[in-house]
Design a protein around this motif. Structure first.
Motif, PDB file in Angstrom:
ATOM      1  N   ARG A  11       0.836  -1.193   0.000  1.00 20.86           N
ATOM      2  CA  ARG A  11       0.000   0.000   0.000  1.00 20.86           C
ATOM      3  C   ARG A  11       0.875   1.249   0.000  1.00 20.86           C
ATOM      4  NH1 ARG A  11      -0.716   3.700   3.386  1.00 20.86           N
ATOM      5  NH2 ARG A  11       0.191   2.517   5.081  1.00 20.86           N
ATOM      6  N   VAL A  12       1.937   1.224   0.763  1.00 18.89           N
ATOM      7  CA  VAL A  12       2.865   2.348   0.830  1.00 18.89           C
ATOM      8  C   VAL A  12       3.410   2.666  -0.563  1.00 18.89           C
ATOM      9  CG1 VAL A  12       5.147   3.065   1.638  1.00 18.89           C
ATOM     10  CG2 VAL A  12       3.517   2.069   3.248  1.00 18.89           C
ATOM     11  N   LEU A  13       3.832   1.632  -1.298  1.00 19.61           N
ATOM     12  CA  LEU A  13       4.369   1.870  -2.640  1.00 19.61           C
ATOM     13  C   LEU A  13       3.310   2.467  -3.562  1.00 19.61           C
ATOM     14  CD1 LEU A  13       6.602  -1.263  -3.287  1.00 19.61           C
ATOM     15  CD2 LEU A  13       7.301   1.039  -2.624  1.00 19.61           C
ATOM     16  N   GLY A  14       2.079   1.959  -3.460  1.00 18.01           N
ATOM     17  CA  GLY A  14       0.995   2.502  -4.275  1.00 18.01           C
ATOM     18  C   GLY A  14       0.691   3.947  -3.935  1.00 18.01           C
ATOM     19  N   GLU A  15       0.647   4.255  -2.643  1.00 15.01           N
ATOM     20  CA  GLU A  15       0.386   5.634  -2.217  1.00 15.01           C
ATOM     21  C   GLU A  15       1.526   6.564  -2.605  1.00 15.01           C
ATOM     22  OE1 GLU A  15      -0.824   6.116   1.851  1.00 15.01           O
ATOM     23  OE2 GLU A  15      -2.435   4.640   1.635  1.00 15.01           O
ATOM     24  N   LEU A  16       2.746   6.090  -2.496  1.00 17.04           N
ATOM     25  CA  LEU A  16       3.896   6.899  -2.893  1.00 17.04           C
ATOM     26  C   LEU A  16       3.832   7.210  -4.385  1.00 17.04           C
ATOM     27  CD1 LEU A  16       6.627   8.226  -2.332  1.00 17.04           C
ATOM     28  CD2 LEU A  16       7.689   5.983  -2.642  1.00 17.04           C
ATOM     29  N   ALA A  17       3.528   6.202  -5.191  1.00 19.17           N
ATOM     30  CA  ALA A  17       3.461   6.401  -6.640  1.00 19.17           C
ATOM     31  C   ALA A  17       2.319   7.335  -7.034  1.00 19.17           C
ATOM     32  CB  ALA A  17       3.302   5.055  -7.340  1.00 19.17           C
ATOM     33  N   ALA A  18       1.206   7.308  -6.288  1.00 20.09           N
ATOM     34  CA  ALA A  18       0.037   8.122  -6.629  1.00 20.09           C
ATOM     35  C   ALA A  18       0.048   9.497  -5.966  1.00 20.09           C
ATOM     36  CB  ALA A  18      -1.238   7.378  -6.230  1.00 20.09           C
ATOM     37  N   SER A  19       0.944   9.691  -5.026  1.00 16.31           N
ATOM     38  CA  SER A  19       0.974  10.934  -4.252  1.00 16.31           C
ATOM     39  C   SER A  19       1.271  12.147  -5.126  1.00 16.31           C
ATOM     40  CB  SER A  19       2.039  10.831  -3.153  1.00 16.31           C
ATOM     41  OG  SER A  19       2.160  12.064  -2.468  1.00 16.31           O
ATOM     42  N   GLU A  20       0.597  13.227  -4.817  1.00 17.70           N
ATOM     43  CA  GLU A  20       0.849  14.496  -5.504  1.00 17.70           C
ATOM     44  C   GLU A  20       1.682  15.442  -4.650  1.00 17.70           C
ATOM     45  OE1 GLU A  20      -2.775  16.121  -7.049  1.00 17.70           O
ATOM     46  OE2 GLU A  20      -3.249  14.287  -8.129  1.00 17.70           O
ATOM     47  N   ALA A  21       2.126  14.959  -3.480  1.00 20.34           N
ATOM     48  CA  ALA A  21       3.001  15.770  -2.642  1.00 20.34           C
ATOM     49  C   ALA A  21       4.283  16.033  -3.427  1.00 20.34           C
ATOM     50  CB  ALA A  21       3.315  15.043  -1.337  1.00 20.34           C
ATOM     51  N   PRO A  22       4.802  17.255  -3.388  1.00 20.87           N
ATOM     52  CA  PRO A  22       5.973  17.599  -4.207  1.00 20.87           C
ATOM     53  C   PRO A  22       7.154  16.636  -4.065  1.00 20.87           C
ATOM     54  CG  PRO A  22       5.038  19.577  -3.258  1.00 20.87           C
ATOM     55  CD  PRO A  22       4.312  18.409  -2.639  1.00 20.87           C
ATOM     56  N   PHE A  23       7.517  16.283  -2.842  1.00 17.92           N
ATOM     57  CA  PHE A  23       8.664  15.387  -2.666  1.00 17.92           C
ATOM     58  C   PHE A  23       8.369  14.011  -3.247  1.00 17.92           C
ATOM     59  CE2 PHE A  23      10.850  11.978  -0.530  1.00 17.92           C
ATOM     60  CZ  PHE A  23      12.166  12.345  -0.731  1.00 17.92           C
ATOM     61  N   ASP A  24       7.196  13.472  -2.952  1.00 18.54           N
ATOM     62  CA  ASP A  24       6.845  12.141  -3.443  1.00 18.54           C
ATOM     63  C   ASP A  24       6.851  12.102  -4.966  1.00 18.54           C
ATOM     64  OD1 ASP A  24       6.530  11.481  -0.776  1.00 18.54           O
ATOM     65  OD2 ASP A  24       4.338  11.464  -0.852  1.00 18.54           O
ATOM     66  N   SER A  25       6.320  13.140  -5.595  1.00 16.22           N
ATOM     67  CA  SER A  25       6.311  13.212  -7.061  1.00 16.22           C
ATOM     68  C   SER A  25       7.735  13.264  -7.603  1.00 16.22           C
ATOM     69  CB  SER A  25       5.534  14.439  -7.536  1.00 16.22           C
ATOM     70  OG  SER A  25       4.178  14.318  -7.205  1.00 16.22           O
ATOM     71  N   TRP A  26       8.580  14.062  -6.956  1.00 20.12           N
ATOM     72  CA  TRP A  26       9.979  14.165  -7.370  1.00 20.12           C
ATOM     73  C   TRP A  26      10.669  12.802  -7.250  1.00 20.12           C
ATOM     74  CZ3 TRP A  26      14.229  13.220  -4.239  1.00 20.12           C
ATOM     75  CH2 TRP A  26      15.479  13.448  -4.835  1.00 20.12           C
ATOM     76  N   TYR A  27      10.499  12.143  -6.112  1.00 23.85           N
ATOM     77  CA  TYR A  27      11.150  10.855  -5.848  1.00 23.85           C
ATOM     78  C   TYR A  27      10.678   9.792  -6.834  1.00 23.85           C
ATOM     79  CZ  TYR A  27      12.705   6.739  -3.289  1.00 23.85           C
ATOM     80  OH  TYR A  27      13.301   5.556  -2.937  1.00 23.85           O
ATOM     81  N   SER A  28       9.366   9.670  -7.016  1.00 23.01           N
ATOM     82  CA  SER A  28       8.827   8.678  -7.951  1.00 23.01           C
ATOM     83  C   SER A  28       9.315   8.952  -9.363  1.00 23.01           C
ATOM     84  CB  SER A  28       7.297   8.678  -7.922  1.00 23.01           C
ATOM     85  OG  SER A  28       6.828   8.254  -6.670  1.00 23.01           O
ATOM     86  N   GLY A  29       9.334  10.222  -9.750  1.00 23.85           N
ATOM     87  CA  GLY A  29       9.819  10.590 -11.079  1.00 23.85           C
ATOM     88  C   GLY A  29      11.289  10.274 -11.266  1.00 23.85           C
ATOM     89  N   ALA A  30      12.087  10.510 -10.233  1.00 24.84           N
ATOM     90  CA  ALA A  30      13.522  10.217 -10.309  1.00 24.84           C
ATOM     91  C   ALA A  30      13.756   8.719 -10.467  1.00 24.84           C
ATOM     92  CB  ALA A  30      14.236  10.745  -9.065  1.00 24.84           C
ATOM     93  N   MET A  31      13.000   7.902  -9.741  1.00 24.26           N
ATOM     94  CA  MET A  31      13.144   6.448  -9.856  1.00 24.26           C
ATOM     95  C   MET A  31      12.700   5.970 -11.235  1.00 24.26           C
ATOM     96  SD  MET A  31      14.539   5.483  -7.081  1.00 24.26           S
ATOM     97  CE  MET A  31      14.258   3.742  -6.911  1.00 24.26           C
ATOM     98  N   ARG A  32      11.621   6.537 -11.733  1.00 22.23           N
ATOM     99  CA  ARG A  32      11.113   6.166 -13.061  1.00 22.23           C
ATOM    100  C   ARG A  32      12.125   6.555 -14.146  1.00 22.23           C
ATOM    101  NH1 ARG A  32       6.368   7.348 -12.069  1.00 22.23           N
ATOM    102  NH2 ARG A  32       6.518   9.585 -12.404  1.00 22.23           N
ATOM    103  N   LYS A  33      12.679   7.764 -14.031  1.00 25.46           N
ATOM    104  CA  LYS A  33      13.643   8.247 -15.021  1.00 25.46           C
ATOM    105  C   LYS A  33      14.938   7.429 -14.981  1.00 25.46           C
ATOM    106  CE  LYS A  33      16.260  12.338 -16.360  1.00 25.46           C
ATOM    107  NZ  LYS A  33      16.649  13.686 -15.978  1.00 25.46           N
TER     108      LYS A  33
END
Length: 106
Positions: A72-94
Motif C-alpha cells: 500500500r505504501v508503494l501505491g500511495e507513494l506512486a500516486a501521491s501528488e506531494a511535491p517530494f513524493d512526485s519528485w522521488y517517484s519521477g527520479a526512480m522512473r527516469k
C-alpha cells in the motif's frame, strides 16, 4: 509490528553514478527532512538502502521497507501528488524505468 518488503534490482554501470547522486541528494538537509516527512505520512517505520557493487561496475540496489502494509505504501507513494513524493517517484522512473506502484512480485 509491521510487515517487511525487500526490493532488489540491477543497477548498470551507467546508472551507478546517477544512483549515488540521487542518494546523496536525499541526504542533504532539506531533502532529508522532506524524505522523513514523506515516510512518516506513509507509515514507514524503517527503510534501508544498499548498493551491492559488482566488480565490473554497477551493482544490485537493495531496499528494505517496513510498514503495516508495504505494498500500500508503494501505491500511495506512486500516486501521491506531494511535491517530494512526485519528485522521488519521477527520479526512480527516469533512472530505472519502473513505476513504484507496478513493481513485479517474486
Amino acid at each position: 509490528m509491521g510487515r517487511t518488503l525487500l526490493l532488489a534490482w540491477d543497477v548498470s554501470a551507467v546508472q551507478e553514478e546517477p544512483w549515488r547522486r540521487l542518494l546523496q541528494e536525499l541526504s542533504y538537509a532539506r531533502r532529508e527532512e522532506e524524505y522523513m516527512e514523506s515516510r512518516r505520512r506513509l507509515g514507514v517505520s524503517a527503510e534501508s538502502v544498499w548498493l551491492v557493487p559488482k566488480p565490473s561496475g554497477g551493482g544490485l540496489a537493495v531496499v528494505y521497507l517496513e510498514a503495516l502494509d508495504p505494498e500500500r505504501v508503494l501505491g500511495e507513494l506512486a500516486a501521491s501528488e506531494a511535491p517530494f513524493d512526485s519528485w522521488y517517484s519521477g527520479a526512480m522512473r527516469k533512472l530505472f524505468g519502473f513505476d513504484l506502484a507496478r513493481l513485479p512480485r517474486a
